[in-house]
Design an enzyme around this catalytic site. Structure first.
Site, PDB file in Angstrom:
ATOM      1  N   ASP A 121      32.385  26.836  57.786  1.00 57.46           N
ATOM      2  CA  ASP A 121      30.999  27.247  57.939  1.00 57.46           C
ATOM      3  C   ASP A 121      30.962  28.291  59.039  1.00 57.46           C
ATOM      4  O   ASP A 121      31.695  28.181  60.029  1.00 57.46           O
ATOM      5  CB  ASP A 121      30.102  26.062  58.295  1.00 57.46           C
ATOM      6  CG  ASP A 121      28.642  26.373  58.021  1.00 57.46           C
ATOM      7  OD1 ASP A 121      28.325  26.756  56.882  1.00 57.46           O
ATOM      8  OD2 ASP A 121      27.825  26.260  58.947  1.00 57.46           O
ATOM      9  N   TYR A 142      27.437  39.620  55.712  1.00 59.96           N
ATOM     10  CA  TYR A 142      27.004  40.513  56.787  1.00 59.96           C
ATOM     11  C   TYR A 142      28.058  41.558  57.165  1.00 59.96           C
ATOM     12  O   TYR A 142      27.858  42.330  58.105  1.00 59.96           O
ATOM     13  CB  TYR A 142      26.635  39.689  58.030  1.00 59.96           C
ATOM     14  CG  TYR A 142      25.454  38.766  57.813  1.00 59.96           C
ATOM     15  CD1 TYR A 142      24.163  39.266  57.703  1.00 59.96           C
ATOM     16  CD2 TYR A 142      25.629  37.389  57.717  1.00 59.96           C
ATOM     17  CE1 TYR A 142      23.075  38.427  57.504  1.00 59.96           C
ATOM     18  CE2 TYR A 142      24.551  36.535  57.525  1.00 59.96           C
ATOM     19  CZ  TYR A 142      23.275  37.063  57.415  1.00 59.96           C
ATOM     20  OH  TYR A 142      22.202  36.230  57.222  1.00 59.96           O
TER      21      TYR A 142
END
EC number: 3.6.1.66
Length: 188
Positions: A65, A143
């Site tokens: 994560d 991103y």
């Protein structure tokens, strides 16, 4: 040596495969949809996911994560990065930063490892950088087109996967996992 990686994100899988191969660890992807713990802590989220997947699969597993923490936005989107990306994307993040001079950001990755019936172990990696004024580059995912790592002028997407995998937050977390795995699990 082989490890299962529970992820639906093909980009993360390819990066993990490339990084862990340096340690002689083969990675097999398992597309297991597991509930994500709602928490402000990436460590808690990764530990929960690793335990859930290990119990569900009946095998040792890793999960990963990560979050993008933007200083001017008080750490937003942080552990909610995937949801925010799916909702507003890079353009939305750039809009939130319009007119903002402070573009400092940090990517943090946490790899969670767990064996069935065991306690999860987590490994953290981070990289500081800044948010670009506009998306740049074609490679990578998420991103990558707006994150410029410290010491670079290019975004992760401009650097490409091979260069990114030399310095990224995920690389650091996976390397820490690999060292631990080789010393504590492999060869048992």
């Amino acid at each position: 040596m082989k490890v299962l990686f529970a992820t639906g994100n093909i980009g993360k899988y390819h990066e993990a495969k490339q990084i862990l191969a340096r340690y002689g660890i083969e990675v097999e992807r398992v597309d297991l949809d597991y509930p994500e713990l709602q928490s402000d802590s990436l460590e808690e989220i990764a530990a929960y996911g690793a335990r859930y997947c290990a119990e569900s699969l009946g095998q040792p597993v890793i999960v990963e994560d990560s979050g993008l923490f933007i200083e001017a936005l008080n750490g937003f989107p942080g552990p909610y990065s995937a949801y925010v990306f799916d909702t507003i994307g890079n353009e939305g993040i750039l809009k939130l930063l319009e007119g903002e001079e402070n573009r400092k950001a940090e990517f943090i990755s946490v790899v969670g490892y767990c064996e069935p019936g065991g306690r999860p172990v987590t490994f953290t990696g981070e990289i500081r950088g800044r948010i670009a004024e506009e998306p740049r580059g074609e490679e990578g995912f998420g991103y990558d087109p707006i994150f410029i790592p410290e010491g670079e002028d290019s975004t992760f997407a401009e650097l490409g996967v091979e260069e990114k995998c030399k310095i990224s937050h995920r690389t650091k977390a996976l390397e820490r996992f690999a060292e631990w795995y080789k010393n504590n699990v492999a060869g048992r």
